[in-house]
Design a protein around this motif. Sequence first.
Motif, PDB file in Angstrom:
ATOM      1  N   VAL A 184     -12.929  -6.336   6.073  1.00 40.33           N
ATOM      2  CA  VAL A 184     -13.156  -5.735   4.883  1.00 40.33           C
ATOM      3  C   VAL A 184     -12.057  -4.297   4.802  1.00 40.33           C
ATOM      4  CG1 VAL A 184     -14.947  -3.746   5.976  1.00 40.33           C
ATOM      5  CG2 VAL A 184     -15.141  -4.438   3.550  1.00 40.33           C
ATOM      6  N   GLU A 185     -11.685  -3.876   5.868  1.00 38.00           N
ATOM      7  CA  GLU A 185     -10.671  -2.812   6.056  1.00 38.00           C
ATOM      8  C   GLU A 185      -9.485  -3.312   5.350  1.00 38.00           C
ATOM      9  OE1 GLU A 185      -8.132  -0.406   9.162  1.00 38.00           O
ATOM     10  OE2 GLU A 185      -8.762  -2.484   9.804  1.00 38.00           O
ATOM     11  N   ARG A 186      -9.168  -4.609   4.692  1.00 35.45           N
ATOM     12  CA  ARG A 186      -8.036  -4.992   3.968  1.00 35.45           C
ATOM     13  C   ARG A 186      -8.194  -4.649   2.530  1.00 35.45           C
ATOM     14  NH1 ARG A 186      -5.071  -9.530   6.038  1.00 35.45           N
ATOM     15  NH2 ARG A 186      -3.705  -9.185   3.938  1.00 35.45           N
ATOM     16  N   PHE A 187      -9.443  -4.251   2.061  1.00 35.26           N
ATOM     17  CA  PHE A 187      -9.805  -4.182   0.751  1.00 35.26           C
ATOM     18  C   PHE A 187     -10.485  -2.511   0.560  1.00 35.26           C
ATOM     19  CE2 PHE A 187     -10.582  -8.447   1.324  1.00 35.26           C
ATOM     20  CZ  PHE A 187      -9.934  -9.044   0.192  1.00 35.26           C
ATOM     21  N   ALA A 188      -9.994  -1.820   1.497  1.00 35.68           N
ATOM     22  CA  ALA A 188     -10.531  -0.415   1.595  1.00 35.68           C
ATOM     23  C   ALA A 188      -9.595   0.504   1.032  1.00 35.68           C
ATOM     24  CB  ALA A 188     -11.240   0.037   3.093  1.00 35.68           C
ATOM     25  N   ASP A 189     -10.042   1.685   0.646  1.00 37.51           N
ATOM     26  CA  ASP A 189      -9.082   3.053   0.266  1.00 37.51           C
ATOM     27  C   ASP A 189      -9.101   3.570   1.343  1.00 37.51           C
ATOM     28  OD1 ASP A 189      -7.699   4.835  -0.851  1.00 37.51           O
ATOM     29  OD2 ASP A 189      -9.196   5.604  -2.254  1.00 37.51           O
TER      30      ASP A 189
END
Length: 345
Positions: free
Chosen positions: A63-68
């Motif tokens: 999910v880190e790939r989509f986090a701000d």
Amino acid sequence: MVPLLDAQTSCREVLELIKEQPDLPCVVIGGKEGEPYGLVMRDTFYRRLTGRFGADLYFARPVERFADMQPLIADIGADPGLLIQQALDRPESQFYDCVILTDHGQLAGVLTVLDLMIMSGLLQTGAEQRRRQTVAESFRHVTGMEESLQKVAEAANATLIECRRMKEWSLNGRSKLDEVSQSYSNVVERMNENQQQVARLIQDVDTISALTRTISELADKSNLLAMNASIEAAHAGEHGRGFQVVAAEVRSLAGQTRQLAADISGLLGSISRLAKETGALTTAGVGEITASAELLGERSRMFGELEKAVEHVEGSGETVNRLAGDTAMRAAVIRQELEKGSSFA
């Protein structure tokens, strides 16, 4: 409150979590110690993963790939107004993102845009209430100030009236003192003239006394000559009888002259004594009147100083009256403006 997820959590797991909790606005990415550092907004994440190829492309990825990774993070004790300003200053792409709140570095929750709007409304309501309270207090203070200034102006005006009356009394008092002082000066002048006349009178009395002594001596000599003439007339017998009568009359006249000279000397002595006493009293009176005149002069100077002081107070009173009136007018204008700008007016 929102979940704090590990950075390696898969997108599938996050999607299932979002589906299970429809009201969840976002999830927060955090470290092992529980400190948040990333933000994944629900709507953005959901749109990307529910697309046509979303499952094949993203489900297995962390999910880190989509986090701000640079979200707005603030301590729970931060100033609300400053926090709202920071949220408004964010780029348009992050404008609707949640704000992460921390408590001692740990996740305490998030604030949505709606929360920020509600908080902003509460702040505005509180500010409006404080503004109204401030206006009301200012109105009361200005009203009290206006009343106090009016009282000051009235007191200053009363002071001006009293100062003018005091000035009038001072002028009248000084005028009366000047008149009395002039009268004293005239009396002193006359008494000095009387003193000089008394001195001349004493001199004249002494002169008359000397002449009286001379007359008395001449009377004694005339008496002695008349006595000798009588003796010689007696020796002449019948022929000297007429001369003897004349000698007797001369002796009588000499005695009367001597008696009159003695009476005159006595009267002159009384006159001289009275004149000397009069001179002494006149001298004492002149001294007392001179001292009184000097005292009157001092009182006159004091009245002069009083006049100057009254003029100074009068000028100050006029200034206070004018300033108080002007300030009261300004206070009235301010009060009217406050009435216009307040809801209680």
